[in-house]
Motif scaffolding. Sequence first.
Motif, PDB file in Angstrom:
ATOM      1  N   TRP A  38       0.831  -1.200  -0.107  1.00 24.68           N
ATOM      2  CA  TRP A  38      -0.030  -0.013   0.098  1.00 24.68           C
ATOM      3  C   TRP A  38       1.023   1.262  -0.131  1.00 24.68           C
ATOM      4  CZ3 TRP A  38      -0.406   3.459   4.344  1.00 24.68           C
ATOM      5  CH2 TRP A  38      -1.360   4.464   4.161  1.00 24.68           C
ATOM      6  N   ALA A  39       1.881   1.177   0.863  1.00 24.83           N
ATOM      7  CA  ALA A  39       2.892   2.361   0.990  1.00 24.83           C
ATOM      8  C   ALA A  39       3.638   2.602  -0.274  1.00 24.83           C
ATOM      9  CB  ALA A  39       3.866   2.387   2.105  1.00 24.83           C
ATOM     10  N   GLY A  40       3.915   1.561  -1.060  1.00 21.02           N
ATOM     11  CA  GLY A  40       4.723   1.514  -2.310  1.00 21.02           C
ATOM     12  C   GLY A  40       4.006   1.969  -3.367  1.00 21.02           C
ATOM     13  N   VAL A  41       2.581   1.696  -3.701  1.00 19.32           N
ATOM     14  CA  VAL A  41       1.988   2.088  -4.752  1.00 19.32           C
ATOM     15  C   VAL A  41       1.457   3.547  -4.552  1.00 19.32           C
ATOM     16  CG1 VAL A  41       0.866  -0.215  -5.222  1.00 19.32           C
ATOM     17  CG2 VAL A  41      -0.457   1.206  -3.823  1.00 19.32           C
ATOM     18  N   SER A  42       1.419   3.952  -3.387  1.00 19.80           N
ATOM     19  CA  SER A  42       1.088   5.331  -2.865  1.00 19.80           C
ATOM     20  C   SER A  42       2.334   6.467  -3.267  1.00 19.80           C
ATOM     21  CB  SER A  42       0.636   5.591  -1.467  1.00 19.80           C
ATOM     22  OG  SER A  42      -0.583   4.595  -1.167  1.00 19.80           O
ATOM     23  N   GLY A  43       3.543   5.759  -3.610  1.00 21.38           N
ATOM     24  CA  GLY A  43       4.540   6.447  -3.826  1.00 21.38           C
ATOM     25  C   GLY A  43       5.424   6.917  -2.554  1.00 21.38           C
ATOM     26  N   ALA A  44       5.143   6.029  -1.529  1.00 23.76           N
ATOM     27  CA  ALA A  44       6.029   6.490  -0.280  1.00 23.76           C
ATOM     28  C   ALA A  44       7.576   6.091  -0.608  1.00 23.76           C
ATOM     29  CB  ALA A  44       5.269   5.721   0.731  1.00 23.76           C
ATOM     30  N   PRO A  45       8.245   6.973   0.137  1.00 18.99           N
ATOM     31  CA  PRO A  45       9.560   6.814   0.071  1.00 18.99           C
ATOM     32  C   PRO A  45       9.980   5.291   0.383  1.00 18.99           C
ATOM     33  CG  PRO A  45       9.230   8.586   1.585  1.00 18.99           C
ATOM     34  CD  PRO A  45       7.918   7.722   1.321  1.00 18.99           C
ATOM     35  N   THR A 141      12.099  10.478  17.645  1.00 14.86           N
ATOM     36  CA  THR A 141      12.025  11.457  16.248  1.00 14.86           C
ATOM     37  C   THR A 141      10.947  10.866  15.295  1.00 14.86           C
ATOM     38  OG1 THR A 141      13.412   9.445  15.068  1.00 14.86           O
ATOM     39  CG2 THR A 141      14.821  11.246  16.281  1.00 14.86           C
ATOM     40  N   ALA A 142      10.118  10.036  15.610  1.00 13.92           N
ATOM     41  CA  ALA A 142       8.669   9.982  14.664  1.00 13.92           C
ATOM     42  C   ALA A 142       8.068  11.143  14.795  1.00 13.92           C
ATOM     43  CB  ALA A 142       8.103   8.644  15.206  1.00 13.92           C
ATOM     44  N   ALA A 143       8.017  11.753  16.059  1.00 16.91           N
ATOM     45  CA  ALA A 143       7.074  12.903  15.928  1.00 16.91           C
ATOM     46  C   ALA A 143       7.475  14.106  15.173  1.00 16.91           C
ATOM     47  CB  ALA A 143       7.026  13.501  17.543  1.00 16.91           C
ATOM     48  N   ARG A 144       8.811  14.168  14.492  1.00 16.46           N
ATOM     49  CA  ARG A 144       8.926  15.196  13.663  1.00 16.46           C
ATOM     50  C   ARG A 144       8.054  14.956  12.332  1.00 16.46           C
ATOM     51  NH1 ARG A 144      15.523  15.337  12.687  1.00 16.46           N
ATOM     52  NH2 ARG A 144      16.204  15.799  14.940  1.00 16.46           N
ATOM     53  N   LEU A 145       7.459  13.919  12.038  1.00 17.05           N
ATOM     54  CA  LEU A 145       6.653  13.947  10.772  1.00 17.05           C
ATOM     55  C   LEU A 145       4.962  14.423  11.354  1.00 17.05           C
ATOM     56  CD1 LEU A 145       8.102  11.511   8.357  1.00 17.05           C
ATOM     57  CD2 LEU A 145       7.781  14.052   8.223  1.00 17.05           C
ATOM     58  N   ARG A 197       0.870  10.997   4.913  1.00 20.91           N
ATOM     59  CA  ARG A 197       0.020  12.154   4.797  1.00 20.91           C
ATOM     60  C   ARG A 197       0.981  13.447   4.905  1.00 20.91           C
ATOM     61  NH1 ARG A 197      -3.522   8.843   7.930  1.00 20.91           N
ATOM     62  NH2 ARG A 197      -2.364   9.648   9.915  1.00 20.91           N
ATOM     63  N   ALA A 198       1.979  13.378   5.727  1.00 19.26           N
ATOM     64  CA  ALA A 198       2.876  14.480   5.997  1.00 19.26           C
ATOM     65  C   ALA A 198       3.717  14.767   4.734  1.00 19.26           C
ATOM     66  CB  ALA A 198       3.949  14.154   7.196  1.00 19.26           C
ATOM     67  N   LEU A 199       4.141  13.764   3.819  1.00 20.91           N
ATOM     68  CA  LEU A 199       4.860  14.025   2.751  1.00 20.91           C
ATOM     69  C   LEU A 199       3.780  14.490   1.699  1.00 20.91           C
ATOM     70  CD1 LEU A 199       7.575  11.206   2.912  1.00 20.91           C
ATOM     71  CD2 LEU A 199       7.533  13.624   3.604  1.00 20.91           C
ATOM     72  N   GLU A 200       2.480  14.023   1.771  1.00 21.82           N
ATOM     73  CA  GLU A 200       1.724  14.435   0.441  1.00 21.82           C
ATOM     74  C   GLU A 200       1.371  15.995   0.627  1.00 21.82           C
ATOM     75  OE1 GLU A 200      -1.755  12.120   1.074  1.00 21.82           O
ATOM     76  OE2 GLU A 200      -1.337  10.748  -0.616  1.00 21.82           O
ATOM     77  N   ALA A 201       1.417  16.428   1.975  1.00 21.60           N
ATOM     78  CA  ALA A 201       1.009  17.961   2.189  1.00 21.60           C
ATOM     79  C   ALA A 201       2.505  18.970   1.785  1.00 21.60           C
ATOM     80  CB  ALA A 201       0.820  18.267   3.810  1.00 21.60           C
ATOM     81  N   ARG A 202       3.455  18.021   1.407  1.00 24.73           N
ATOM     82  CA  ARG A 202       4.477  19.166   0.752  1.00 24.73           C
ATOM     83  C   ARG A 202       4.761  18.649  -0.605  1.00 24.73           C
ATOM     84  NH1 ARG A 202       8.981  17.075   5.638  1.00 24.73           N
ATOM     85  NH2 ARG A 202       7.610  17.321   7.212  1.00 24.73           N
ATOM     86  N   TYR A 209       2.830  12.469  -7.174  1.00 25.05           N
ATOM     87  CA  TYR A 209       2.165  11.299  -7.451  1.00 25.05           C
ATOM     88  C   TYR A 209       0.819  11.264  -7.245  1.00 25.05           C
ATOM     89  CZ  TYR A 209       1.646   6.237  -7.573  1.00 25.05           C
ATOM     90  OH  TYR A 209       0.865   5.013  -7.863  1.00 25.05           O
ATOM     91  N   GLY A 210       0.555  11.704  -6.044  1.00 22.29           N
ATOM     92  CA  GLY A 210      -0.884  11.756  -5.768  1.00 22.29           C
ATOM     93  C   GLY A 210      -1.746  12.805  -6.531  1.00 22.29           C
TER      94      GLY A 210
END
Length: 217
Positions: A38-45, A141-145, A197-202, A209-210
């Motif tokens: 799911w992450a891969g087809v969404s264009g995730a890193p 560090t997860a909270a950075r996103l 969601r965090a990276l889609e907003a940037r 991709y979205g």
Amino acid sequence: MLACLVAVTLTDLVSLAVGLDAGHTVAKPLLMPLLAAWAGVSGAPRLLVAALLCGWGGDVLLLSDSDPAFLAGMASFAAGHVCYLLLFVRHGTPRTRVLLPAPAYALSLVTLVALLWPDLPADLRVPVAGYSTLLVAMAYTAARLGPATGLGGALFVLSDTLIATGVADWPQLPRPDFWIMLTYIAAQFLLAGGVRRALEARPGPLATYGEMRSTTP
């Protein structure tokens, strides 16, 4: 794909709740590949996909009760945490407000390791301490996103703490594997969804991709 993931998740959790080992054995290895797909087809890193696949390796290895499999599974999860750390450092905002400040995470780490240390098997003490340090660093560090990834990191700590208390032979909740998997699945889903969601907003590859998908007939 998300519907399949939900179905497999429910199968796994219900199997654990009712004590159906076969259902858990079949469902557990399918969880992270579905989430990674799911992450891969969404264009995730790629680092996110790699982290989820490392989680899959750990899931499969921890189906065995042997000590070598436990250590190998812990190493696989540790590799996943390294992927997450690199991802959060590369794409995160350092000054984002976190769920807990750094001293609170550090105190929880020291307290947990100190309490577990006497009750852990001697050959697992150092690996568990090292793994716990990496896990807590990832959670912080997860909270950075954003809050979703921050909560996902915190739940990952909770899930692995439940595993560690079991290894130390501490008293457990009824159906401990159910609570371990519930918090673990929630953690991985929040981490994956929060990153997406965090990276889609940037502005960037994931957002582009979205947009392309939304305009495709």
